[in-house]
Design a protein around this motif. Structure first.
Motif, mmCIF file in Angstrom:
data_model
loop_
_atom_site.group_PDB
_atom_site.id
_atom_site.type_symbol
_atom_site.label_atom_id
_atom_site.label_comp_id
_atom_site.label_asym_id
_atom_site.label_seq_id
_atom_site.Cartn_x
_atom_site.Cartn_y
_atom_site.Cartn_z
ATOM 1 N N VAL A 176 0.587 -1.426 -0.264
ATOM 2 C CA VAL A 176 0.064 0.082 -0.309
ATOM 3 C C VAL A 176 1.127 1.166 -0.178
ATOM 4 C CG1 VAL A 176 -1.873 1.315 1.225
ATOM 5 C CG2 VAL A 176 -1.668 -0.929 0.533
ATOM 6 N N LEU A 177 0.595 1.809 -1.147
ATOM 7 C CA LEU A 177 0.687 3.435 -0.661
ATOM 8 C C LEU A 177 0.699 4.766 0.122
ATOM 9 C CD1 LEU A 177 2.601 2.851 -4.700
ATOM 10 C CD2 LEU A 177 3.843 3.349 -3.028
ATOM 11 N N ARG A 178 -0.633 4.294 -0.165
ATOM 12 C CA ARG A 178 -1.525 5.430 0.072
ATOM 13 C C ARG A 178 -3.217 5.106 0.360
ATOM 14 N NH1 ARG A 178 -1.148 10.532 -3.083
ATOM 15 N NH2 ARG A 178 -2.500 11.009 -1.893
ATOM 16 N N GLU A 179 -4.367 5.631 1.198
ATOM 17 C CA GLU A 179 -5.495 5.788 1.272
ATOM 18 C C GLU A 179 -5.917 6.679 0.820
ATOM 19 O OE1 GLU A 179 -5.908 3.895 4.896
ATOM 20 O OE2 GLU A 179 -5.244 2.026 4.569
ATOM 21 N N GLU A 180 -6.933 7.313 0.191
ATOM 22 C CA GLU A 180 -7.823 8.237 -0.352
ATOM 23 C C GLU A 180 -9.225 8.100 -0.314
ATOM 24 O OE1 GLU A 180 -6.149 8.790 -4.130
ATOM 25 O OE2 GLU A 180 -7.373 7.839 -5.290
ATOM 26 N N ALA A 181 -9.232 9.243 0.518
ATOM 27 C CA ALA A 181 -11.246 8.884 0.265
ATOM 28 C C ALA A 181 -12.079 9.585 -0.688
ATOM 29 C CB ALA A 181 -11.232 9.470 2.022
ATOM 30 N N TYR A 182 -12.836 8.685 -1.200
ATOM 31 C CA TYR A 182 -14.223 9.097 -1.420
ATOM 32 C C TYR A 182 -14.226 10.603 -1.711
ATOM 33 C CZ TYR A 182 -13.355 5.213 -4.496
ATOM 34 O OH TYR A 182 -12.867 3.863 -5.345
ATOM 35 N N ALA A 183 -14.977 11.099 -2.454
ATOM 36 C CA ALA A 183 -15.935 12.773 -2.148
ATOM 37 C C ALA A 183 -16.686 12.717 -2.996
ATOM 38 C CB ALA A 183 -14.760 14.097 -2.030
ATOM 39 N N LEU A 184 -17.997 13.889 -2.423
ATOM 40 C CA LEU A 184 -18.854 13.918 -3.576
ATOM 41 C C LEU A 184 -18.513 14.752 -4.327
ATOM 42 C CD1 LEU A 184 -21.818 13.589 -4.570
ATOM 43 C CD2 LEU A 184 -22.234 15.252 -2.634
ATOM 44 N N VAL A 185 -18.463 14.599 -5.666
ATOM 45 C CA VAL A 185 -18.510 16.187 -6.372
ATOM 46 C C VAL A 185 -19.183 16.780 -7.098
ATOM 47 C CG1 VAL A 185 -17.237 15.033 -7.734
ATOM 48 C CG2 VAL A 185 -17.143 17.568 -7.894
ATOM 49 N N HIS A 186 -19.999 18.200 -7.038
ATOM 50 C CA HIS A 186 -21.503 18.535 -8.011
ATOM 51 C C HIS A 186 -21.164 19.600 -8.228
ATOM 52 C CE1 HIS A 186 -21.897 21.325 -4.695
ATOM 53 N NE2 HIS A 186 -21.735 19.869 -3.414
ATOM 54 N N PRO A 187 -21.581 20.077 -9.636
ATOM 55 C CA PRO A 187 -21.880 21.813 -9.624
ATOM 56 C C PRO A 187 -21.684 22.724 -8.813
ATOM 57 C CG PRO A 187 -23.146 20.337 -10.917
ATOM 58 C CD PRO A 187 -23.144 19.346 -9.927
ATOM 59 N N ALA A 188 -20.524 23.639 -8.966
ATOM 60 C CA ALA A 188 -20.165 24.334 -7.931
ATOM 61 C C ALA A 188 -21.653 25.305 -7.795
ATOM 62 C CB ALA A 188 -19.265 25.024 -8.657
ATOM 63 N N GLY A 189 -22.314 25.410 -6.540
ATOM 64 C CA GLY A 189 -23.255 26.353 -6.581
ATOM 65 C C GLY A 189 -24.557 25.681 -6.716
ATOM 66 N N HIS A 190 -24.260 24.388 -6.677
ATOM 67 C CA HIS A 190 -25.931 24.018 -7.026
ATOM 68 C C HIS A 190 -26.719 23.361 -5.681
ATOM 69 C CE1 HIS A 190 -28.954 20.765 -8.033
ATOM 70 N NE2 HIS A 190 -28.685 21.197 -9.559
ATOM 71 N N PRO A 191 -28.062 24.119 -5.665
ATOM 72 C CA PRO A 191 -28.719 23.558 -4.196
ATOM 73 C C PRO A 191 -29.187 22.675 -3.855
ATOM 74 C CG PRO A 191 -30.225 25.210 -6.184
ATOM 75 C CD PRO A 191 -28.704 24.506 -6.419
ATOM 76 N N ASP A 192 -29.221 21.622 -4.948
ATOM 77 C CA ASP A 192 -30.060 20.430 -4.358
ATOM 78 C C ASP A 192 -28.929 19.170 -5.342
ATOM 79 O OD1 ASP A 192 -30.324 18.470 -2.853
ATOM 80 O OD2 ASP A 192 -32.477 18.333 -3.889
ATOM 81 N N PRO A 193 -27.074 19.218 -5.052
ATOM 82 C CA PRO A 193 -26.087 17.905 -5.853
ATOM 83 C C PRO A 193 -27.149 16.376 -5.633
ATOM 84 C CG PRO A 193 -25.094 19.108 -3.650
ATOM 85 C CD PRO A 193 -26.425 19.609 -3.924
ATOM 86 N N LYS A 194 -27.659 16.210 -4.389
ATOM 87 C CA LYS A 194 -28.128 15.266 -4.138
ATOM 88 C C LYS A 194 -29.626 14.652 -5.641
ATOM 89 C CE LYS A 194 -26.546 13.789 0.234
ATOM 90 N NZ LYS A 194 -26.624 14.049 1.764
ATOM 91 N N ALA A 195 -30.711 15.963 -5.899
ATOM 92 C CA ALA A 195 -30.821 15.523 -6.826
ATOM 93 C C ALA A 195 -30.133 15.557 -8.856
ATOM 94 C CB ALA A 195 -31.929 16.644 -6.611
ATOM 95 N N LEU A 196 -29.037 15.591 -8.602
ATOM 96 C CA LEU A 196 -28.784 15.054 -9.859
ATOM 97 C C LEU A 196 -28.746 14.098 -10.401
ATOM 98 C CD1 LEU A 196 -26.177 18.268 -9.434
ATOM 99 C CD2 LEU A 196 -27.806 18.399 -10.628
ATOM 100 N N PRO A 197 -28.488 14.127 -11.312
ATOM 101 C CA PRO A 197 -28.139 12.592 -11.322
ATOM 102 C C PRO A 197 -26.496 11.630 -11.131
ATOM 103 C CG PRO A 197 -28.252 13.625 -13.497
ATOM 104 C CD PRO A 197 -28.782 13.979 -12.728
ATOM 105 N N LEU A 198 -26.019 10.416 -10.600
ATOM 106 C CA LEU A 198 -24.898 9.980 -10.949
ATOM 107 C C LEU A 198 -23.988 9.589 -11.972
ATOM 108 C CD1 LEU A 198 -22.602 8.676 -9.240
ATOM 109 C CD2 LEU A 198 -24.051 6.421 -9.498
ATOM 110 N N LEU A 199 -23.405 10.330 -12.210
ATOM 111 C CA LEU A 199 -22.321 10.500 -13.445
ATOM 112 C C LEU A 199 -21.179 8.872 -13.177
ATOM 113 C CD1 LEU A 199 -21.110 13.909 -14.070
ATOM 114 C CD2 LEU A 199 -22.426 12.026 -15.807
ATOM 115 N N ASP A 200 -21.066 7.937 -13.721
ATOM 116 C CA ASP A 200 -19.374 7.361 -13.445
ATOM 117 C C ASP A 200 -19.124 6.631 -14.484
ATOM 118 O OD1 ASP A 200 -18.247 5.267 -11.887
ATOM 119 O OD2 ASP A 200 -20.613 4.243 -12.099
#
Length: 297
Positions: A176-200
């Protein structure tokens, strides 16, 4: 079993890589009959059929795939024998040189490897890194190492990914070289990012994060697919959806996106190196691992 000579190993590799006896003969400067005779002799020594013959050429059987992978690895030891002998008794800091073949997934090749390679080549000017970007699909970077096409791979180590599968099957060594956390990324300033579709993206499909995703009732089913994580990030910046990305992928984030942590229970990706037992003892690979471990990015 009778041992295969180096020239027989080279024939096996050439047939596998060119897809036929005639093409292999042309590459090696031999006649087709000589290549055919060599393959038959190797099959007799190994006790297994190594190639399926047909009008379209020759393709390795499962036994042939394994034999060709080992043949590449053995031939690689012949290539580095001189440098290893000259460097006997030295520390990795005294590694002499030669080509160092590295396979890495895209974000690791862009952000994890460069600083380590910069230090490596400054300390060992004779080492010539050759980096290939390999998608973490199927066998992934670990498969390149197992097949003898790379001396070291940078891979995702946790979960049921290709590094874990190939490492266990092929007896590869990992660290193992590093452990990195996942994060939620969304359009800047969006009022409700969890309402957006998931990109994968396809390369993320085998990630153990799927188990975590399935347990989150706020994450929608993926409605948009992209080629890779860089494209996902660009599409998020265009307002097309939100995504869950690891830290290395977010190195390219712009002001067009906002990034939010997923909390202590969020998924974490382990990124590490994969190599073979024989390569792990070579001076160049040891020197690279030392530089990778010292990277504090």
């Amino acid at each position: 079993m009778a041992e295969l000579a180096p020239h027989e190993l080279r024939v096996l590799v050439a047939v596998a890589e060119t897809g036929g006896f005639s093409a292999a003969a042309a590459r090696l400067g031999l006649t087709q009959s000589a290549v055919s005779h060599s393959v038959r002799g190797s099959e007799a020594k190994v006790g297994a059929v190594l190639f399926e013959r047909g009008r379209g050429g020759a393709s390795p059987t499962p036994a042939g795939e394994r034999a060709v992978g080992l043949a590449r690895r053995i031939l690689r030891l012949y290539e580095v024998l001189g440098a290893e002998a000259r460097g006997a008794g030295r520390e990795p800091a005294d590694a002499t040189g030669g080509v160092l073949r590295i396979a890495a997934f895209r974000s690791a090749a862009l952000h994890l490897l460069p600083p380590a390679l910069e230090r490596l080549t400054a300390r060992h000017p004779g080492i010539r890194p050759e980096v290939r970007v390999v998608r973490e699909l199927g066998a992934g970077t670990a498969g390149e190492v197992a097949a003898g096409r790379a001396d070291l791979g940078i891979a995702t180590l946790n979960g049921a990914g290709p590094a874990a599968q190939e490492g266990g099957a092929a007896g590869l060594l990992t660290g193992v070289l590093r452990e990195e956390a996942y994060a939620l990324v969304h359009p800047a300033g969006h009022p409700d990012p969890k309402a957006l579709p998931l990109l994968d993206w396809d390369e993320n499909c085998g990630s153990y994060t799927r188990d975590w995703w399935r347990a989150q009732d706020w994450i929608p089913r993926a409605t948009l697919k992209a080629e890779d994580d860089a494209m996902v990030l660009t599409m998020v910046g265009r307002g097309l959806g939100m995504a869950i990305l690891p830290e290395l992928s977010l190195r390219e984030a712009t002001d067009a996106v906002d990034i939010a942590g997923l909390g202590p229970s969020g998924p974490v990706r382990r990124v590490g190196y994969v190599t073979t037992p024989e390569s792990a003892s070579t001076l160049a690979v040891r020197a690279l691992i030392r530089e990778l471990r010292s990277e504090k990015a």
